[in-house]
Write an enzyme that holds these catalytic residues in place. Sequence first.
Site, PDB file in Angstrom:
ATOM      1  N   ARG A 113       0.849  -1.196   0.000  1.00  0.00           N
ATOM      2  CA  ARG A 113       0.000   0.000   0.000  1.00  0.00           C
ATOM      3  C   ARG A 113       0.884   1.246   0.000  1.00  0.00           C
ATOM      4  O   ARG A 113       2.102   1.147   0.111  1.00  0.00           O
ATOM      5  CB  ARG A 113      -0.931  -0.025   1.208  1.00  0.00           C
ATOM      6  CG  ARG A 113      -0.193  -0.120   2.523  1.00  0.00           C
ATOM      7  CD  ARG A 113      -1.156  -0.249   3.699  1.00  0.00           C
ATOM      8  NE  ARG A 113      -0.420  -0.417   4.939  1.00  0.00           N
ATOM      9  CZ  ARG A 113      -0.986  -0.640   6.122  1.00  0.00           C
ATOM     10  NH1 ARG A 113      -2.295  -0.741   6.226  1.00  0.00           N
ATOM     11  NH2 ARG A 113      -0.253  -0.768   7.208  1.00  0.00           N
ATOM     12  N   ASN A 151      -6.140   6.307   4.726  1.00  0.00           N
ATOM     13  CA  ASN A 151      -5.673   5.656   5.951  1.00  0.00           C
ATOM     14  C   ASN A 151      -4.251   6.123   6.228  1.00  0.00           C
ATOM     15  O   ASN A 151      -3.346   5.871   5.434  1.00  0.00           O
ATOM     16  CB  ASN A 151      -5.677   4.123   5.785  1.00  0.00           C
ATOM     17  CG  ASN A 151      -5.438   3.408   7.101  1.00  0.00           C
ATOM     18  OD1 ASN A 151      -6.236   3.542   8.032  1.00  0.00           O
ATOM     19  ND2 ASN A 151      -4.339   2.681   7.190  1.00  0.00           N
ATOM     20  N   GLU A 152      -4.099   6.860   7.300  1.00  0.00           N
ATOM     21  CA  GLU A 152      -2.763   7.290   7.744  1.00  0.00           C
ATOM     22  C   GLU A 152      -1.970   7.989   6.643  1.00  0.00           C
ATOM     23  O   GLU A 152      -0.955   7.477   6.150  1.00  0.00           O
ATOM     24  CB  GLU A 152      -1.993   6.095   8.308  1.00  0.00           C
ATOM     25  CG  GLU A 152      -2.642   5.524   9.556  1.00  0.00           C
ATOM     26  CD  GLU A 152      -1.860   4.369  10.165  1.00  0.00           C
ATOM     27  OE1 GLU A 152      -1.064   3.744   9.456  1.00  0.00           O
ATOM     28  OE2 GLU A 152      -2.062   4.101  11.368  1.00  0.00           O
ATOM     29  N   GLU A 308      -7.471   3.404  16.007  1.00  0.00           N
ATOM     30  CA  GLU A 308      -6.813   2.098  15.995  1.00  0.00           C
ATOM     31  C   GLU A 308      -5.873   1.978  17.183  1.00  0.00           C
ATOM     32  O   GLU A 308      -5.168   2.934  17.516  1.00  0.00           O
ATOM     33  CB  GLU A 308      -5.908   1.926  14.758  1.00  0.00           C
ATOM     34  CG  GLU A 308      -6.578   1.745  13.443  1.00  0.00           C
ATOM     35  CD  GLU A 308      -5.539   1.599  12.325  1.00  0.00           C
ATOM     36  OE1 GLU A 308      -4.425   1.104  12.589  1.00  0.00           O
ATOM     37  OE2 GLU A 308      -5.854   1.999  11.202  1.00  0.00           O
ATOM     38  N   TRP A 316       5.001  -5.747  13.553  1.00  0.00           N
ATOM     39  CA  TRP A 316       6.046  -5.012  12.840  1.00  0.00           C
ATOM     40  C   TRP A 316       7.173  -4.517  13.744  1.00  0.00           C
ATOM     41  O   TRP A 316       8.022  -3.760  13.302  1.00  0.00           O
ATOM     42  CB  TRP A 316       5.418  -3.839  12.071  1.00  0.00           C
ATOM     43  CG  TRP A 316       4.348  -3.094  12.824  1.00  0.00           C
ATOM     44  CD1 TRP A 316       2.999  -3.311  12.724  1.00  0.00           C
ATOM     45  CD2 TRP A 316       4.514  -2.048  13.787  1.00  0.00           C
ATOM     46  NE1 TRP A 316       2.311  -2.460  13.574  1.00  0.00           N
ATOM     47  CE2 TRP A 316       3.226  -1.669  14.238  1.00  0.00           C
ATOM     48  CE3 TRP A 316       5.629  -1.388  14.321  1.00  0.00           C
ATOM     49  CZ2 TRP A 316       3.013  -0.682  15.187  1.00  0.00           C
ATOM     50  CZ3 TRP A 316       5.422  -0.388  15.262  1.00  0.00           C
ATOM     51  CH2 TRP A 316       4.117  -0.049  15.678  1.00  0.00           C
ATOM     52  N   GLU A 356       0.146  -8.869   7.537  1.00  0.00           N
ATOM     53  CA  GLU A 356      -0.269  -8.590   8.916  1.00  0.00           C
ATOM     54  C   GLU A 356      -0.933  -9.779   9.605  1.00  0.00           C
ATOM     55  O   GLU A 356      -1.679  -9.602  10.572  1.00  0.00           O
ATOM     56  CB  GLU A 356      -1.191  -7.364   8.928  1.00  0.00           C
ATOM     57  CG  GLU A 356      -0.460  -6.154   8.372  1.00  0.00           C
ATOM     58  CD  GLU A 356      -1.195  -4.856   8.592  1.00  0.00           C
ATOM     59  OE1 GLU A 356      -0.585  -3.911   9.125  1.00  0.00           O
ATOM     60  OE2 GLU A 356      -2.374  -4.788   8.222  1.00  0.00           O
ATOM     61  N   LYS A 357      -0.651 -10.981   9.114  1.00  0.00           N
ATOM     62  CA  LYS A 357      -1.368 -12.132   9.670  1.00  0.00           C
ATOM     63  C   LYS A 357      -0.955 -12.459  11.105  1.00  0.00           C
ATOM     64  O   LYS A 357      -1.642 -13.170  11.806  1.00  0.00           O
ATOM     65  CB  LYS A 357      -1.223 -13.357   8.778  1.00  0.00           C
ATOM     66  CG  LYS A 357       0.190 -13.754   8.444  1.00  0.00           C
ATOM     67  CD  LYS A 357       0.166 -14.921   7.471  1.00  0.00           C
ATOM     68  CE  LYS A 357       1.516 -15.148   6.824  1.00  0.00           C
ATOM     69  NZ  LYS A 357       1.886 -14.063   5.900  1.00  0.00           N
ATOM     70  N   PHE A 358       0.187 -11.924  11.555  1.00  0.00           N
ATOM     71  CA  PHE A 358       0.571 -12.162  12.948  1.00  0.00           C
ATOM     72  C   PHE A 358       0.223 -10.991  13.863  1.00  0.00           C
ATOM     73  O   PHE A 358       0.697 -10.901  14.991  1.00  0.00           O
ATOM     74  CB  PHE A 358       2.063 -12.506  13.034  1.00  0.00           C
ATOM     75  CG  PHE A 358       2.395 -13.782  12.321  1.00  0.00           C
ATOM     76  CD1 PHE A 358       1.797 -14.974  12.708  1.00  0.00           C
ATOM     77  CD2 PHE A 358       3.260 -13.785  11.245  1.00  0.00           C
ATOM     78  CE1 PHE A 358       2.068 -16.158  12.043  1.00  0.00           C
ATOM     79  CE2 PHE A 358       3.535 -14.968  10.576  1.00  0.00           C
ATOM     80  CZ  PHE A 358       2.937 -16.160  10.966  1.00  0.00           C
ATOM     81  N   HIS A 359      -0.588 -10.058  13.351  1.00  0.00           N
ATOM     82  CA  HIS A 359      -1.052  -8.923  14.172  1.00  0.00           C
ATOM     83  C   HIS A 359      -2.265  -9.381  14.972  1.00  0.00           C
ATOM     84  O   HIS A 359      -3.139 -10.076  14.454  1.00  0.00           O
ATOM     85  CB  HIS A 359      -1.432  -7.768  13.240  1.00  0.00           C
ATOM     86  CG  HIS A 359      -1.544  -6.443  13.914  1.00  0.00           C
ATOM     87  ND1 HIS A 359      -2.562  -6.147  14.790  1.00  0.00           N
ATOM     88  CD2 HIS A 359      -0.778  -5.340  13.833  1.00  0.00           C
ATOM     89  CE1 HIS A 359      -2.403  -4.892  15.215  1.00  0.00           C
ATOM     90  NE2 HIS A 359      -1.323  -4.381  14.647  1.00  0.00           N
TER      91      HIS A 359
HETATM   92  C1  GAL Z   1      -1.731   0.926  11.138  1.00  0.00           C
HETATM   93  C2  GAL Z   1      -2.567   0.767   9.876  1.00  0.00           C
HETATM   94  C3  GAL Z   1      -3.370  -0.498   9.899  1.00  0.00           C
HETATM   95  C4  GAL Z   1      -2.500  -1.652  10.308  1.00  0.00           C
HETATM   96  C5  GAL Z   1      -1.891  -1.350  11.650  1.00  0.00           C
HETATM   97  C6  GAL Z   1      -1.034  -2.473  12.188  1.00  0.00           C
HETATM   98  O1  GAL Z   1      -0.679   1.800  10.958  1.00  0.00           O
HETATM   99  O2  GAL Z   1      -3.450   1.850   9.735  1.00  0.00           O
HETATM  100  O3  GAL Z   1      -3.916  -0.702   8.609  1.00  0.00           O
HETATM  101  O4  GAL Z   1      -1.512  -1.838   9.362  1.00  0.00           O
HETATM  102  O5  GAL Z   1      -1.083  -0.221  11.527  1.00  0.00           O
HETATM  103  O6  GAL Z   1      -0.469  -2.147  13.424  1.00  0.00           O
END
Ligand code: GAL
Length: 698
Positions: A113, A151-152, A308, A316, A356-359
């Site tokens: 993205r 988004n951000e 969020e 990450w 992001e599957k481990f988030h």
């Molecule tokens: C944010 C983002 C989300 C997701 C999240 C993960 O910065 O807006 O889409 O990636 O981080 O921590």
Amino acid sequence: MPGYPALPEGIAYGGDYNPEQWPEEVWREDVRLMREAGVNLVSLGIFNWSLLEPAEGVYDFGRLDRIVDLLHSCGVMIDLATPTSSPPTWFRTTHPGARLVDREGRVIAGGSRHSFCPSSPEYAAASERIAGRIAARYAGHPAVVMWHVHNEYGWANARCYCETSAKAFRDWLRERHGDVAALNAAWGTTFWGLTYGSFDEVEPPRIAPVGQLTALQLDYARFSVDAHIANFRRERDAIRRFGDQPVTTNFMIPNCEPMDYWRWAGEVDVVSNDHYLDAGRAENHIELAMAADLTRSVAGGRPWMLMEHSTGAVNWQPRNLAKRPGEMRRNSLAHVARGSDSVLFFQWRASRHGAEKFHSAMLPHAGTGSDLWRDVVALGADLRGLAAVRGSRVEAEVALVWDWESYWALELEWRPSVDLRFRERVEAYYEALWREHVTVDFAHPSADLSAYRMVVVPSSYLLTEAAGKNLRRYVEAGGHLVVSYFSGIVDENDAIHPGVHPGALRDVLGLWVEEFHPLPENGTVPVGDGGLTGRIWSERVRLAGARAVHAFTGGPDAGHPAVTRHELGAGTAWYVATALDPAPDHAPFPGSGTAGSSGDTGAGDGGTGTGTGTGGGRDLRAILRAALDLAGVSRPRDLPDTLELVRRGRHLFLFNHGDEPVTVQGVSGTGVFDGAAYTGSATVPAGGVTVVESAGDA
Ligand code: GAL
């Protein structure tokens, strides 16, 4: 509050919902579980541009129609997104000129993205079109209560260095400087003979051999923020042609350094923020509190929305530590205590695919049999109990000055020391005040500061002449100012203010600085008789009206002032010429004097208190205690600094970050979670949160 979302219940609860990642039968389970958890708001459609517009100009809203209707039928409100942070793959192919280019001239790849140039006219047209299409279709839908643009902004593509950006930058410079002579004067281009003959000769600050014009870099940073804001405005205005629901975009305060959110603040109907903890950092709840206070301040003190955060680990960081028992609850309620009217997460259901599957998520891979799910359901119940908090305000008597331009300027190359870091000092002062149980606002240095008893300037290397005058007026009118070293040095073009340092603050501080003496790596310098220790910085302060409270007792400036105080008009200006630390102190505080009493000034008093200095806070906290006392800032004196206390309207929030129960005196009212009648004190269990609603106005 005008422009504020009309949510059905008090505190909005939910998160990013990405149903396009799942087959439709999963959606029905999703909404059933959302109801079980008390979810009342989801952010929908953040990353589905390629589904809505599978080929340029070809639209398919069928799936989104179905999910919007399903959510509505279950009473879940929608914060409907525009998907423009992640353009479709076809966009890269059909518009190669819109690709992101980094400072080294590398074209950034797709498969991710944010990989577009913020100044691209092609991106502008495509994003405006899809935003308008979405708004036209859903603005009248009763489930859509607000809009989530993009988004951000600036998260991964804050600054692009392509030729399109270069051209846009030149146009921006013409606007700002008028003619090239003015630009040359502002940027000081006679230095190294770098004079420009026309705007067309200006290049973006790509990688340079050595020591690039710092004013060029600052203007590029400003230009880049404006490019993102222009993109936001275009989408927002496209939406407003169809819908009058409030429009937001999720900020990343304070962890997206290139975005100047003071510049952004007036653009959104409601400020929303994403905040992720640095899981490995000790006492990271203090950084969370700072982020929330700064977000509230960007929102002008009005309630804001936590858009969020995470239920547990992110994916990450180097080591993605899960939250400890009770931590998600404390984190969530701390945002509410500091002004958020929502608790929203990334994301509802943990992904199976992609980066992001481990988030963590509200619904983890482990499903509803997990402790995490039980915590999510319990948090929903807690938030229902806090419905009356919605819309109420947090009052602060102290403001910390924060300026993104100063942040950028200080972190450019070739400063007197690499240890001069903007956040280092801001966080030190914030932490010291947090440990003193003082709630703070943040303020721009040019803002009206008259409502504050005390204003702290921890790191304002860049301070305009006008801002310096603003601080002087504040003190003359009776304010109490505390300034840290290396503040007020340069103007908005990174040019040193005329005369001796610190040009913008000399008068108000009643001193001047003859020479800087940054310390060697890990070097320290002794200060005062009470064993204070300075780090990072020492300097030769000459008094011109101020008087010394403490002197350096060693190092390059031994015998010269290290902490000073200047009475000016009806107020006082303090100066701290080295890096003192907030010194964790878990010992009970001696005495419990009332606000404004001399109390424990610890560090010696420069003439006001008695300076008992017995067992209380040390170092920076000691200096701040003296200043807080003189300013008459009210705060509890007998609490350990593991106990966080915030008042929001009629609600008193008490967080116990320690391992032992803590009893807080002077608490009366009704417990929100336990319904108990508190008559004079409350005991907060280890790791727990107690919220007490008082009967009248607090
Ligand atoms: C944010 C983002 C989300 C997701 C999240 C993960 O910065 O807006 O889409 O990636 O981080 O921590």
